[in-house]
Write an enzyme that holds these catalytic residues in place. Structure first.
Site, PDB file in Angstrom:
ATOM      1  CB  ALA A 131      -0.927  -0.127   1.189  1.00  0.00           C
ATOM      2  CB  SER A 132       0.045   4.692  -0.029  1.00  0.00           C
ATOM      3  OG  SER A 132      -0.941   4.873   1.007  1.00  0.00           O
ATOM      4  CB  ALA A 134       3.125  -0.280   5.594  1.00  0.00           C
ATOM      5  CD  GLN A 135       6.832  -3.634   0.605  1.00  0.00           C
ATOM      6  OE1 GLN A 135       6.590  -2.634  -0.052  1.00  0.00           O
ATOM      7  NE2 GLN A 135       7.814  -4.889   0.541  1.00  0.00           N
ATOM      8  CG  ASP A 285      -8.921   1.513   5.932  1.00  0.00           C
ATOM      9  OD1 ASP A 285      -9.710   1.949   5.223  1.00  0.00           O
ATOM     10  OD2 ASP A 285      -7.820   1.280   5.685  1.00  0.00           O
TER      11      ASP A 285
END
Length: 518
Positions: A131-132, A134-135, A285
């Site tokens: 994602a923008s 973290a991964q 979310d």
């Protein structure tokens, strides 16, 4: 402190990207857009060839990580960006190309100060999600447990800090223009966005949020929050239990596994209502990538970077508003808006009730599939303008999450009626909270608390504190010096306009000649 010229150049660069995707057309044509903003939009799109159909999601994706998060926030604000833009932004995917594993290894080892192998027996180099911010990588701990390891992208905190400074600067100038721009309170929108984002950038906060939600939802059957591995968690790395299940959006796979999709949709709505109304603390979310269905039908949630809180008084008002809309008691819904000071007192309660009826009656008793959400939102936002209702930032997360939950529930069961599912839950909660026994217990509790607070109450009276309304007190906003108020500079604010025009010209020339690539 960042200079205004830096903010202007960033905004022009972002504006060029928006223009190339056709994303400025709606803002430029909206009659509520200030004339100054319309002129800047025209400058930004000079020399571009925007598509016939605007691609708002693609524009925010192209600008970068902070813009992706901002776009997801604006997806819940059709009153600011318009219905078409908000609908398009709902499709914004929070995904970027993954960071090479060597950089991820360095982040993990430097944050813990020890080799990766001392914590994990194995870790998959290919991320399961990028994602923008973290991964995530799948790993096995040295004691044999399968876990998900979430790692912040290197340098992401510094990048977000720079971009948010420009958002704050732009919001302050927009709000200073007055009129509709001031009513929408863009500075508070950005302040909330900044607060949510800073929480996401500290993975200890996310781990704490997961732990708190798990504790609060422990008695709720059919809902799971993964456990946190605190020994392998810090500000830049979070380790939680691995979740096996089917994504809640994969309806065919769920059906093939024997799940009752209608029951799942209802269960999803009720678990959200329990969090938001009963607990006042909810997972904010809840998009399709963050919810899984396990073999026994349990809904498992992940990604707790964004959480919402609502105090008890606001929850009581919210529950009464929802119940009033489901039962058609528009007079009571209108009264609550006045009691909460959402609507200024110089307006008429009866007129507001009639306006609510005009919006609510066409939607009652009909499945979501037969409703035009866009038309309903247009009507609601027309009411907010007519009755001078200011944006309530403390409810933005709730609104965003409700949109997500409704979308997922509709995928599972297109015939679901959100009002019919919500009404029994809300009615029972109101009875428990406002019934005779609850009223007596609440009175005893409040009287005891008042006696203990007498010294403080006296001081407050002496200091003449004003009574509070339904919205919580606004957080402190950063001081932003407006360009037309800068002192000690001979050019004044007109100089910055000239700089913006010159910058736009240079950017256009660079793009046209291929020197600058956007």
């Amino acid at each position: 402190m960042t200079r205004p010229a830096t903010h202007i150049l960033r905004l022009l660069r972002w504006g060029r990207t928006l223009a190339r995707h056709g994303a400025l057309r709606g803002i430029e044509q909206d009659p509520n857009t200030p004339a100054q903003v319309q002129r800047l939009c025209r400058i930004a799109r000079l020399g571009t060839f925007p598509p016939r159909q605007p691609d708002y999601a693609g524009a925010f994706q192209a600008i970068g990580p902070a813009a992706i998060k901002l776009g997801q926030t604006l997806a819940t604000r059709p009153d600011i960006v318009g219905e078409d833009a908000a609908h398009n932004l709902l499709s914004l995917q929070d995904s970027l190309p993954p960071v090479p594993f060597a950089a991820i290894r360095r982040e993990i080892e430097s944050s813990f100060g020890k080799p990766l192998e001392t914590m994990f027996a194995s870790i998959e180099e290919e991320p399961v999600g990028a994602a923008s911010i973290a991964q995530v990588h799948r790993a096995v701990t040295t004691d044999g447990r399968t876990v998900a390891v979430k790692v912040l992208r290197p340098g992401i905190r510094e990048k977000f800090a720079e971009d948010i400074q420009t958002y704050e600067w732009a919001a302050a100038h927009l709000e200073a223009l007055g009129g509709e721009a001031a009513r929408l309170r863009p500075r508070l929108v950005i302040a909330n966005f900044k607060r949510w984002t800073l929480r996401e950038l500290d993975l200890r906060r996310e781990a704490a949020s997961a732990s708190e939600l798990a504790e609060r939802m422990a008695s709720t059957e059919g809902y799971r929050v993964p456990g946190v591995d605190w020994d392998r968690t810090n500000g830049r790395v979070m380790t939680i239990d691995w979740i096996d299940g089917i994504k809640i959006s994969e309806t065919e796979a769920l059906r093939a596994a024997g799940h009752d999709l209608a029951a799942l949709g209802e269960h999803l709505v009720l678990t959200f209502l329990r969090q938001a109304i009963s607990l006042g603390y909810f997972h904010a979310d809840m998009h399709q990538g963050n919810l899984f269905v396990q073999p026994d039908g349990t809904i498992a949630a992940i990604d707790f970077g964004i959480m919402g809180r609502i105090d008890r008084r606001a929850r009581l008002w919210l529950a009464e508003i929802l119940y009033g809309l489901t039962t058609g008691n528009y007079r009571r819904v209108a009264e609550i808006h006045f009691e909460a000071q959402y609507v200024p007192s110089y307006h008429s309660v009866d007129e507001f009730a009639t306006a609510l009826r005009a919006v609510g009656e066409p939607t009652r008793g009909r499945p979501v599939s037969e409703l035009s959400v866009g038309q309903m939102l247009d009507s609601l936002f027309a009411i907010t303008r007519e009755f001078d209702m200011q944006t309530q930032p403390h409810l933005l997360l709730l609104q965003k999450t409700m949109v997500m939950v409704e979308g997922l529930a509709t995928q599972l069961n297109p015939q679901i009626n959100m009002w019919d599912v919500a009404a029994p839950f809300v009615r029972e909660w109101i009875r428990d909270e406002l019934g005779p026994e609850a009223a007596i217990a609440d009175r005893l509790r409040k009287d005891a608390e008042t006696l203990l607070r007498l010294p403080d109450l006296v001081r407050r009276i002496e200091e003449k504190f004003p009574p509070k309304g339904g919205a919580p007190e606004a957080p402190p906003l950063p001081e932003v010096e407006l360009v037309w108020e800068r002192k000690g500079e001979s050019r004044g604010w007109l100089g910055y306009v000239a700089a913006a025009l010159g910058g736009a010209g240079l950017l256009w020339l660079g793009a046209a000649t291929g020197v600058i690539a956007f």
